[in-house]
Design a protein around this motif. Structure first.
Motif, PDB file in Angstrom:
ATOM      1  N   HIS A 107       0.827  -1.216   0.000  1.00 38.50           N
ATOM      2  CA  HIS A 107       0.000   0.000   0.000  1.00 38.50           C
ATOM      3  C   HIS A 107       0.861   1.266   0.000  1.00 38.50           C
ATOM      4  CE1 HIS A 107      -2.879  -2.843   2.338  1.00 38.50           C
ATOM      5  NE2 HIS A 107      -2.952  -3.056   1.045  1.00 38.50           N
ATOM      6  N   VAL A 108       1.836   1.303  -0.897  1.00 39.41           N
ATOM      7  CA  VAL A 108       2.591   2.534  -1.117  1.00 39.41           C
ATOM      8  C   VAL A 108       1.748   3.418  -2.035  1.00 39.41           C
ATOM      9  CG1 VAL A 108       4.686   3.566  -2.048  1.00 39.41           C
ATOM     10  CG2 VAL A 108       4.801   1.360  -0.859  1.00 39.41           C
ATOM     11  N   ARG A 109       1.449   4.612  -1.568  1.00 42.07           N
ATOM     12  CA  ARG A 109       0.578   5.499  -2.349  1.00 42.07           C
ATOM     13  C   ARG A 109       1.370   6.179  -3.458  1.00 42.07           C
ATOM     14  NH1 ARG A 109      -2.008  10.282   0.850  1.00 42.07           N
ATOM     15  NH2 ARG A 109      -0.433  11.506  -0.258  1.00 42.07           N
ATOM     16  N   ASN A 110       0.839   6.118  -4.670  1.00 41.71           N
ATOM     17  CA  ASN A 110       1.494   6.742  -5.815  1.00 41.71           C
ATOM     18  C   ASN A 110       0.425   7.374  -6.709  1.00 41.71           C
ATOM     19  OD1 ASN A 110       3.479   7.556  -7.612  1.00 41.71           O
ATOM     20  ND2 ASN A 110       3.612   5.572  -8.633  1.00 41.71           N
ATOM     21  N   PHE A 111      -0.356   8.281  -6.121  1.00 44.72           N
ATOM     22  CA  PHE A 111      -1.407   8.962  -6.864  1.00 44.72           C
ATOM     23  C   PHE A 111      -0.791   9.957  -7.851  1.00 44.72           C
ATOM     24  CE2 PHE A 111      -5.263   8.739  -3.753  1.00 44.72           C
ATOM     25  CZ  PHE A 111      -5.024   7.390  -3.522  1.00 44.72           C
ATOM     26  N   THR A 112      -1.507  10.224  -8.897  1.00 43.35           N
ATOM     27  CA  THR A 112      -1.194  11.350  -9.771  1.00 43.35           C
ATOM     28  C   THR A 112      -2.217  12.433  -9.475  1.00 43.35           C
ATOM     29  OG1 THR A 112      -0.290   9.923 -11.515  1.00 43.35           O
ATOM     30  CG2 THR A 112      -0.970  12.141 -12.151  1.00 43.35           C
ATOM     31  N   TRP A 113      -1.735  13.552  -8.928  1.00 45.96           N
ATOM     32  CA  TRP A 113      -2.625  14.624  -8.476  1.00 45.96           C
ATOM     33  C   TRP A 113      -2.704  15.730  -9.520  1.00 45.96           C
ATOM     34  CZ3 TRP A 113      -5.259  14.101  -3.918  1.00 45.96           C
ATOM     35  CH2 TRP A 113      -4.795  13.131  -3.019  1.00 45.96           C
ATOM     36  N   ARG A 114      -3.919  16.138  -9.817  1.00 41.19           N
ATOM     37  CA  ARG A 114      -4.141  17.334 -10.622  1.00 41.19           C
ATOM     38  C   ARG A 114      -4.731  18.456  -9.754  1.00 41.19           C
ATOM     39  NH1 ARG A 114      -4.780  12.887 -13.780  1.00 41.19           N
ATOM     40  NH2 ARG A 114      -6.865  12.498 -12.924  1.00 41.19           N
ATOM     41  N   THR A 115      -5.727  18.112  -8.958  1.00 41.14           N
ATOM     42  CA  THR A 115      -6.256  19.003  -7.922  1.00 41.14           C
ATOM     43  C   THR A 115      -6.535  18.132  -6.708  1.00 41.14           C
ATOM     44  OG1 THR A 115      -8.622  18.736  -8.433  1.00 41.14           O
ATOM     45  CG2 THR A 115      -7.384  20.385  -9.722  1.00 41.14           C
ATOM     46  N   THR A 116      -7.010  18.746  -5.631  1.00 47.26           N
ATOM     47  CA  THR A 116      -7.315  17.958  -4.428  1.00 47.26           C
ATOM     48  C   THR A 116      -8.512  17.038  -4.635  1.00 47.26           C
ATOM     49  OG1 THR A 116      -8.648  19.800  -3.586  1.00 47.26           O
ATOM     50  CG2 THR A 116      -6.344  19.671  -2.853  1.00 47.26           C
ATOM     51  N   ASP A 118      -9.280  15.894  -8.032  1.00 48.81           N
ATOM     52  CA  ASP A 118      -9.083  15.241  -9.323  1.00 48.81           C
ATOM     53  C   ASP A 118      -7.722  14.557  -9.308  1.00 48.81           C
ATOM     54  OD1 ASP A 118      -9.090  14.409 -11.947  1.00 48.81           O
ATOM     55  OD2 ASP A 118      -8.668  16.409 -12.783  1.00 48.81           O
ATOM     56  N   TYR A 119      -7.727  13.239  -9.277  1.00 52.94           N
ATOM     57  CA  TYR A 119      -6.486  12.484  -9.142  1.00 52.94           C
ATOM     58  C   TYR A 119      -6.710  11.044  -9.598  1.00 52.94           C
ATOM     59  CZ  TYR A 119      -9.189  11.663  -4.888  1.00 52.94           C
ATOM     60  OH  TYR A 119     -10.213  11.409  -4.021  1.00 52.94           O
ATOM     61  N   ASP A 120      -5.604  10.386  -9.932  1.00 59.59           N
ATOM     62  CA  ASP A 120      -5.642   8.963 -10.273  1.00 59.59           C
ATOM     63  C   ASP A 120      -5.207   8.168  -9.051  1.00 59.59           C
ATOM     64  OD1 ASP A 120      -6.293   9.638 -12.905  1.00 59.59           O
ATOM     65  OD2 ASP A 120      -4.180   9.782 -13.486  1.00 59.59           O
ATOM     66  N   VAL A 121      -6.035   7.220  -8.639  1.00 60.44           N
ATOM     67  CA  VAL A 121      -5.748   6.400  -7.461  1.00 60.44           C
ATOM     68  C   VAL A 121      -4.826   5.251  -7.856  1.00 60.44           C
ATOM     69  CG1 VAL A 121      -6.748   4.893  -5.706  1.00 60.44           C
ATOM     70  CG2 VAL A 121      -7.941   7.000  -6.385  1.00 60.44           C
TER      71      VAL A 121
END
Length: 330
Positions: A107-116, A118-121
């Motif tokens: 469970h290492v988090r590696n989201f791609t954030w665009r806004t708080t 809008d993101y890829d989980v």
């Protein structure tokens, strides 16, 4: 009862009444009207007791003591939860295990954030060679209060990878952070393991926080022990949830407790609570890059602009470290 004794007793009752009102506000009935009514009744009861103390001190004190015991019994019965509708960024807690000289972190988090919002989980399992653990960095993230910052610890490996640990509140979906609520069991605690391109990028590029990075000088054994302490602490928290506490169980005090088991004799200091001042504490202990004063380390360790300019790039960890004292340029 004398006037002085009455005033002292009234102040004590008032302080406890204020604590009880806040406890009811954060942990009372979910229905707002019922919660406010309960708080009003509690405060009126406390006021009546203070008035009665002047004429009937023993009876009033006994009545208030019974009410206080009942309130504290209710408070002690509040337990942290394991299953709630958690916000996406804290939906999973880090866990890990050691296999030989490798540590496997789930469970290492590696989201791609665009806004708080809008993101890829993306949650990943990653494996790290403990023999290639080369560095420990402290990252402090400020959001407008000079004495207060969020503490992150980043472990660096020979291949350029960075694994960041962060002790955070475990928010429910739609829930907002409250510093006062952190004193009143509003939030469970979480230990998040993350990629720097997630957790640092989120703070600098998305939330607009101001981040500073410091190289921490620890020996090889101490670096390994701290990383494994994080894994052990994360496993315990995943197995048995605990409340986050803004004073005693937060992003800095948890790190201090782990380090104090590794480096005996670490002194207590108010800067462990005012985490924004933490670098001066570490500098006094000789834990920062030598031959540089804290102000220079702060100035050259400011990574906000470099993180914003880097954006979503593969070598994000290397770019934000350029010019930081004690770190070899790559």
């Amino acid at each position: 009862m004398t006037i002085a004794a009455w005033i002292a007793s009234g102040l004590a009752c008032g302080l406890f009444a204020a604590w009880g009102a806040l406890a009811l506000h954060f942990q009372g009935p979910r229905n707002r009207v019922r919660r406010q009514l309960l708080i009003a009744v509690w405060l009126l009861f406390a006021f009546a007791v203070v008035v009665a103390l002047r004429a009937y001190p023993l009876a009033a004190a006994a009545l208030y003591l019974v009410a206080a015991v009942l309130l504290l019994a209710w408070w002690r019965g509040i337990r942290p939860a394991r299953d709630r509708d958690w916000a996406d960024e804290v939906a999973r807690l880090a866990t890990g295990r050691v296999e030989g000289d490798r540590v496997i972190v789930d469970h290492v988090r590696n989201f791609t954030w665009r806004t708080t919002t809008d993101y890829d989980v993306r949650w990943e399992q990653r494996s790290y060679d403990l023999n290639h653990l080369q560095s420990v960095d402290l990252i402090l993230s400020y959001w407008g209060r000079p004495g207060i910052a969020h503490t992150l610890v980043s472990f660096g490996f020979a291949d350029g990878g960075q694994l960041v640990f962060s002790v955070e509140i475990r928010k429910q979906r739609g829930e907002a952070y409250s510093e006062i609520g952190g004193f009143f069991r509003q939030f469970e605690a979480s230990i998040i393991a993350a990629d720097e391109r997630d957790i640092v990028y989120l703070r600098t590029n998305v939330r607009g926080e101001d981040c500073y990075l410091y190289r921490i000088h620890l020996g090889e054994d101490a670096r390994r022990a701290l990383l494994l302490a994080y894994v052990e602490e994360a496993n315990r928290l995943a197995e048995r949830p605990r409340f986050y506490n803004s004073l005693t169980n937060n992003c800095t005090t948890v790190v201090y407790r782990m380090l104090s088991r590794i480096l005996r004799g670490l002194p207590l200091d108010v800067r462990l609570l005012l985490s924004g001042l933490l670098p001066t504490y570490i500098h006094r202990l000789g834990g920062l890059t030598p031959a540089h004063d804290p102000e220079e380390l702060r100035e050259r360790g400011r990574i906000t602009r470099r993180a914003i300019e880097a954006g979503h790039v593969a070598d994000f960890p290397q770019r934000i470290r350029r010019g930081v004292p004690g770190i070899d340029p790559r």
